[in-house]
Design an enzyme around this catalytic site. Sequence first.
Site, PDB file in Angstrom:
ATOM      1  N   TYR A 192      32.357  42.159  62.031  1.00  0.00           N
ATOM      2  CA  TYR A 192      32.012  41.218  60.951  1.00  0.00           C
ATOM      3  C   TYR A 192      31.502  42.034  59.778  1.00  0.00           C
ATOM      4  O   TYR A 192      30.406  42.580  59.813  1.00  0.00           O
ATOM      5  CB  TYR A 192      30.970  40.220  61.439  1.00  0.00           C
ATOM      6  CG  TYR A 192      30.572  39.144  60.449  1.00  0.00           C
ATOM      7  CD1 TYR A 192      31.267  38.924  59.268  1.00  0.00           C
ATOM      8  CD2 TYR A 192      29.482  38.321  60.713  1.00  0.00           C
ATOM      9  CE1 TYR A 192      30.908  37.929  58.377  1.00  0.00           C
ATOM     10  CE2 TYR A 192      29.096  37.315  59.840  1.00  0.00           C
ATOM     11  CZ  TYR A 192      29.811  37.135  58.671  1.00  0.00           C
ATOM     12  OH  TYR A 192      29.427  36.144  57.789  1.00  0.00           O
TER      13      TYR A 192
ATOM     14  N   LYS B 100      36.288  40.049  60.993  1.00  0.00           N
ATOM     15  CA  LYS B 100      35.959  38.913  60.130  1.00  0.00           C
ATOM     16  C   LYS B 100      35.582  39.476  58.769  1.00  0.00           C
ATOM     17  O   LYS B 100      34.596  40.195  58.639  1.00  0.00           O
ATOM     18  CB  LYS B 100      34.812  38.093  60.724  1.00  0.00           C
ATOM     19  CG  LYS B 100      34.366  36.925  59.840  1.00  0.00           C
ATOM     20  CD  LYS B 100      33.146  36.214  60.423  1.00  0.00           C
ATOM     21  CE  LYS B 100      32.657  35.130  59.475  1.00  0.00           C
ATOM     22  NZ  LYS B 100      31.394  34.498  59.951  1.00  0.00           N
TER      23      LYS B 100
END
Length: 299
Positions: A142, A170
Amino acid sequence: MAPTSTPQTPFGRVLTAMVTPFTPDGALDLDGAQRLAAHLVDAGNDGIVVNGTTGESPTTSDAEKAQIVRAVVEAVGDRAHVVAGASTNNTAHSVELARAAEQAGAHGLLAVTPYYSKPPQEGLYRHFRAIADGTGLPVMLYDIPGRSGVPINTETIVRLAEHPRIVANKDAKGDLGRASWAIAASGLAWYSGDDMLNLPLLSVGAVGFVSVVGHVVSPELRAMLDAYSSGDVTKATEIHQKLLPVFTGMFRTQGVITTKAALARRGLPGGPLRLPLVELTHEEAEQLRRDLAAGGVQL
């Protein structure tokens, strides 16, 4: 049993980063978490992220995090991937959280860039490798420099992609050029982590979304993705443009705050916030209502 996945879409395609419902007195609302997770899957999600920032992970205990994973896995079964946030700015603690999530039944892990301490790229590399080495679960990186203070550089992403369990990223970097290079060079499954850029990121190779606005517009996100995937870019663009007021309104202030306000108005589980997050003012709530109405969502 984990739901079916492919190397191209290891965690599904439409995932909502779910809030953590609390009872009126601020305790964990596991029944509400189960009902909300089931609602999101019914609305078109094939993945649920728990214990992320939107799940108020900074203010939930380790024991609560494990309880949330178990409850949501029980609620959705093999209908959706349950991805558990399992990263802090403490690598050893992150590994402990990852192992607890695995034991609780999570299907995958979300590992955010260590925040506040601003480690160099070698520190990021070793941090993420330690988490991936700590369990048998697939990992989604992320990358969110606006919160963490440092980006994961493309070269580091490519190095991390060599790990067999680091399978996705992400992307909340907000840079389509850097995303294009990283997707091409790493081969990771790429997920948009910025709702305003969901459609643009598809155009450079993303496979899906990890969304906050999915709490209120999951069917529309699914329709946009399906339209784009089938080659109907015009329809996908129309849906994207219709949702612009929603994307804007849900992030006029912190996204958990607006999401829980919207869920409350729709009769869905959410409950209060834990400090330092606070409720919308009356004026902010009215602005949110107007924004969502402009995007076709009635509160």
